[in-house]
Design an enzyme around this catalytic site. Structure first.
Site, PDB file in Angstrom:
ATOM      1  N   ASP A  64       0.136   5.271   1.424  1.00  0.00           N
ATOM      2  CA  ASP A  64      -0.799   6.186   2.063  1.00  0.00           C
ATOM      3  C   ASP A  64      -1.359   7.279   1.241  1.00  0.00           C
ATOM      4  O   ASP A  64      -0.733   7.637   0.154  1.00  0.00           O
ATOM      5  CB  ASP A  64      -0.089   6.696   3.416  1.00  0.00           C
ATOM      6  CG  ASP A  64      -0.426   5.537   4.402  1.00  0.00           C
ATOM      7  OD1 ASP A  64      -0.983   4.704   4.510  1.00  0.00           O
ATOM      8  OD2 ASP A  64       0.631   5.807   5.510  1.00  0.00           O
ATOM      9  N   TYR A 124      12.518   3.182  -1.246  1.00  0.00           N
ATOM     10  CA  TYR A 124      11.698   4.454  -1.117  1.00  0.00           C
ATOM     11  C   TYR A 124      12.601   5.561  -1.287  1.00  0.00           C
ATOM     12  O   TYR A 124      13.774   5.618  -0.690  1.00  0.00           O
ATOM     13  CB  TYR A 124      11.019   4.559   0.176  1.00  0.00           C
ATOM     14  CG  TYR A 124       9.755   3.677   0.461  1.00  0.00           C
ATOM     15  CD1 TYR A 124       8.708   4.541   0.047  1.00  0.00           C
ATOM     16  CD2 TYR A 124       9.855   2.342   0.747  1.00  0.00           C
ATOM     17  CE1 TYR A 124       7.521   3.370   0.139  1.00  0.00           C
ATOM     18  CE2 TYR A 124       8.683   1.596   0.865  1.00  0.00           C
ATOM     19  CZ  TYR A 124       7.640   2.297   0.168  1.00  0.00           C
ATOM     20  OH  TYR A 124       6.170   1.362   0.476  1.00  0.00           O
ATOM     21  N   ARG A 160       0.988  -1.199  -0.003  1.00  0.00           N
ATOM     22  CA  ARG A 160      -0.138  -0.017  -0.145  1.00  0.00           C
ATOM     23  C   ARG A 160       0.850   1.223   0.003  1.00  0.00           C
ATOM     24  O   ARG A 160       1.998   1.266   0.569  1.00  0.00           O
ATOM     25  CB  ARG A 160      -0.809  -0.016   1.272  1.00  0.00           C
ATOM     26  CG  ARG A 160      -1.683  -1.465   1.482  1.00  0.00           C
ATOM     27  CD  ARG A 160      -2.166  -0.982   3.018  1.00  0.00           C
ATOM     28  NE  ARG A 160      -2.852  -2.353   3.083  1.00  0.00           N
ATOM     29  CZ  ARG A 160      -3.287  -2.564   4.424  1.00  0.00           C
ATOM     30  NH1 ARG A 160      -3.318  -1.768   5.356  1.00  0.00           N
ATOM     31  NH2 ARG A 160      -3.925  -3.912   4.574  1.00  0.00           N
ATOM     32  N   ARG A 167       9.073   7.618   6.938  1.00  0.00           N
ATOM     33  CA  ARG A 167       8.691   8.657   7.261  1.00  0.00           C
ATOM     34  C   ARG A 167       8.826   9.090   8.645  1.00  0.00           C
ATOM     35  O   ARG A 167       9.475  10.314   9.285  1.00  0.00           O
ATOM     36  CB  ARG A 167       7.067   8.977   7.110  1.00  0.00           C
ATOM     37  CG  ARG A 167       6.566   9.046   5.614  1.00  0.00           C
ATOM     38  CD  ARG A 167       5.176   8.997   5.506  1.00  0.00           C
ATOM     39  NE  ARG A 167       4.290  10.032   6.014  1.00  0.00           N
ATOM     40  CZ  ARG A 167       3.097  10.033   6.470  1.00  0.00           C
ATOM     41  NH1 ARG A 167       2.326   9.054   5.807  1.00  0.00           N
ATOM     42  NH2 ARG A 167       2.738  11.080   6.982  1.00  0.00           N
TER      43      ARG A 167
END
Lengths: 262, 262
Positions: free
Chosen positions: B54, B113, B52, B202
């Site tokens: 966000d 990422y 997934r 994050r």
């Protein structure tokens, strides 16, 4: 008593119906005037821009002025106050107190527009609001050669969309630069001129892209300018790639005066 | 008979409520499933993502698979058909027909990422959806030094937001790079790992920014990891700066195996 403020600003144009105030539309001018009305409690404080930008067109260095009533607010306080009231797609980067001889529009010595064209095969989702798009073959050298024909003082009737209200179509182009940004896979067009007619930059870009793609001869723009006929260039590049990059209120620096070499 | 397609895609996440299907929300998975339903006339074709993302998080190289019924459509036709049905914030860049051993999630060897932080003093209107924002002093060298403490196999409980459903919090970080992009005035963080917990990237970025700003000691992450306590890092960097950059289905290339030098 009023104080005149000159402010430099950037905005992401994709969610605005252009710069100019329009009833019931979200515009840049309207957004600023709403904030000034709240701050000042005046009926209206008129915001004067260096010029309009169309719906979807962006600004890196738009300039406005307005006359604020009452006691003078220092420039560094004015910029903080206004930025705190702006939506996230507008930012003021500079604020100066100027005398009443300064006028955001009438004091202009020149304007710099930038146009970005993405060459990606598919439209890049991250650039759909921020570039034009051209996925056919392009010869940058041909466009650079063609751009020389735009330099200098010409009647640009062939590059003016209907809708402009200005009779005199003579403008001077001081500088054109066309460069490939390899990292971004874009062509970046820069134009500095005394002023630009309605849609003029977008029409020039469309014509240059046709030349770069071989659909027009390299020196066709000489003929197009001489024809003084908008029908000579039927295309207009998309609004999304256009940026009002800088407004000159002093003489154009010599390094941008390519027209001097003509 | 069905054919399994592996597709690589980019999306601008700012107008999506994340990747995963949710009733009455605009999601990436829902948008693709709607298109496949129209194409196939099936009740539902399930789209399986590599994982997934966000709301507000972007993808440069998200990977999905799905099983398409009936006669096999060539990969080059499938990508054209799906791209023609996508909104402008989604683009498919690659399509392959794969065998049923391939699974977008279970076949993963690693994920990459990227996180972009704008250092502009004010929030740049053109970056508000596409970067995080940090306008305080930052020492990139300190962050690079600190990042070494993340490399290797660790229990990352301290970097996992509640909401994740996975019990095992052990992951391996193979590669971290932190670099200043001078032209963009950004810090770019790259992380390659075996997998990442909910909000892990994050939270790592938030902790590294605190180190870069001097609010935490340079080697504090060793202690934070050992503590296995999410309260050790209370901040989470904004969704807008995060990009799922690449999904590895083959072994991670040696040049990205910084953990080998530990």
């Amino acid at each position: 008593m009023t104080t005149r403020y000159k402010m430099t600003m950037a905005y992401d144009g994709h969610l605005f119906h252009g710069f100019q105030l329009q009833p019931d539309q979200r515009t840049v001018q309207g957004t600023i005037e709403d904030a000034l009305k709240k701050m000042s409690k005046e009926k209206r404080i008129i915001v004067q821009g260096s010029g309009r930008t169309d719906a979807g067109v962006h600004a890196i260095g738009q300039v406005i002025h307005f006359d604020y009533p009452g006691k003078t607010i220092p420039a560094n306080r004015m910029i903080l106050a206004l930025n705190s009231m702006m939506p996230t797609d507008i930012i003021f980067n500079n604020c100066e107190i100027v005398n009443e001889n300064f006028h955001a529009r009438y004091s202009i010595k020149g304007k710099w527009y930038r146009y970005r064209v993405s060459l990606d095969h598919f439209v890049n989702p991250f650039k759909r609001f921020y570039t034009g798009h051209f996925s056919y073959a392009l010869d940058v050298g041909k466009m650079q050669e063609a751009a020389k024909d735009l330099l200098g003082k010409h009647d640009f009737t062939s590059f003016a969309a209907s809708g402009g209200q200005i009779e005199d179509k003579v403008r001077t182009i001081y500088y054109v630069n066309i460069a490939k940004d390899e990292k971004e896979n874009e062509i970046v067009f820069d134009f500095i001129g005394s002023g630009f007619l309605y849609n003029m930059v977008r029409i020039m870009v469309a014509a240059l892209l046709e030349i770069g793609n071989g659909r027009r001869p390299v020196h066709d723009l000489k003929r197009v300018i001489a024809a003084k006929d908008r029908q000579e260039v039927r295309q207009t590049a998309q609004a999304s790639g256009l940026y009002l990059y800088h407004v000159f209120y002093d003489e154009i620096p010599q390094k941008y005066r390519q027209d001097r070499h003509l």
